[in-house]
Scaffold this active site. Structure first.
Site, PDB file in Angstrom:
ATOM      1  N   CYS A   1       0.867  -1.176   0.000  1.00 39.00           N
ATOM      2  CA  CYS A   1       0.000   0.000   0.000  1.00 39.00           C
ATOM      3  C   CYS A   1       0.901   1.223   0.000  1.00 39.00           C
ATOM      4  O   CYS A   1       1.715   1.391   0.912  1.00 39.00           O
ATOM      5  CB  CYS A   1      -0.903  -0.017   1.246  1.00 39.00           C
ATOM      6  SG  CYS A   1      -1.873   1.478   1.512  1.00 39.00           S
TER       7      CYS A   1
ATOM      8  N   CYS B   1      -0.805   3.786  -6.357  1.00 35.46           N
ATOM      9  CA  CYS B   1      -1.674   3.086  -5.412  1.00 35.46           C
ATOM     10  C   CYS B   1      -1.828   1.682  -5.961  1.00 35.46           C
ATOM     11  O   CYS B   1      -2.103   1.509  -7.161  1.00 35.46           O
ATOM     12  CB  CYS B   1      -3.033   3.777  -5.298  1.00 35.46           C
ATOM     13  SG  CYS B   1      -4.262   2.853  -4.330  1.00 35.46           S
TER      14      CYS B   1
END
Length: 266
Positions: free
Chosen positions: A77, A191
């Site tokens: 992440c 992302c």
């Protein structure tokens, strides 16, 4: 330190964007046992404060490390990595691999010298990204845009839904409408969720734009750090989730495509 062959690699994300890393990891280490952890109760991280993200990630990884004794943890992440990676490395003895925006390869790929970066609001404002830009993209123009709706779109698509095309149009326009944005030829997907909707983004940007993300590089880094270790993958991978998710049949179907056969609560 001896590592048991059954000791897993733990992939952690706010949701299921880290599946893009898992897919690349399977190419590198097909026999490695993997546990996937998704903090569905905390998603989206990109709209939280730095303090909230840091506390949540450190707490959850501490619990997971104590319970499953992973050989390595990957924070799959970008938001969590840019905020909490240093803190987590200080408190856990387990080797930890983070996820950073792929600005370096983007700078090598661009022909026009203009790069777009799509990320969460929390990621694009981090000094970490400023430092990557200064180190690897000197002489280039890096334009950033926060596209939080892409996270929800990716999660919806994984569950078999069809995201609103306007979401992808807005992401493309958010970059192109900035000064110099018409020259963008390379877009960093900062992302791990965003590669799940890369086809939709490609439709919005057109065929003159290429995309880059960090999943392949992360997988290679994990393979490097575990080289020489033995692996014994005795069963399908499984996912651990916070919040509601273990009873979602549509989600189960999406995860099965990545070799995840079970969803367990944390």
């Amino acid at each position: 330190m001896d590592v048991q062959p059954t000791a897993p690699i733990l992939l952690f994300d706010s949701g299921f964007g880290g599946l893009t890393v898992l897919a690349e990891l399977r190419h590198e280490l097909p026999d490695a046992p993997v546990i996937y952890a998704a903090d569905l109760a905390g998603i989206p991280y990109g709209e939280k404060t730095e303090a909230e993200v840091a506390a949540r990630v450190a707490g959850l990884l501490g619990r997971l490390a104590e319970r499953y004794h992973p050989r390595l943890i990957c924070i799959a992440c970008n938001t969590a990595s840019t905020i909490a990676l240093g803190m987590v490395r200080e408190v856990l003895e387990t080797p930890i691999v983070g996820t950073v925006p792929a600005i370096k390869p983007a700078a090598e790929m661009t022909r026009t010298g203009t790069i777009g970066l799509l990320g969460t609001a929390a990621t694009i404002r981090q000094a970490y990204v400023d430092n990557l830009e200064a180190k690897f993209a000197q002489g280039k123009l890096l334009l950033r845009h926060a596209a939080p709706d892409l996270v929800a779109a990716a999660e919806l698509k994984l569950r078999g839904g069809t995201p609103d095309p306007a979401i992808f149009t807005a992401a493309a326009e958010g970059l192109r409408q900035q000064a110099g944005g018409e020259e963008i030829d390379t877009v960093v997907l900062a992302c791990t969720h965003f590669p799940l909707v890369q086809d939709e983004l490609a439709g919005a940007f057109g065929n003159k734009v290429q995309f880059i993300d960090g999943a392949q590089g992360i997988a290679r880094r994990i393979a490097y750090l575990t080289q020489g270790q033995s692996f014994d993958r005795q069963d399908d991978d499984f996912a651990i989730v916070t919040g509601d998710g273990q009873d979602n049949e549509a989600l189960r179907g999406g995860l099965e495509r990545y070799g995840i056969g079970r969803i367990l609560p944390l």
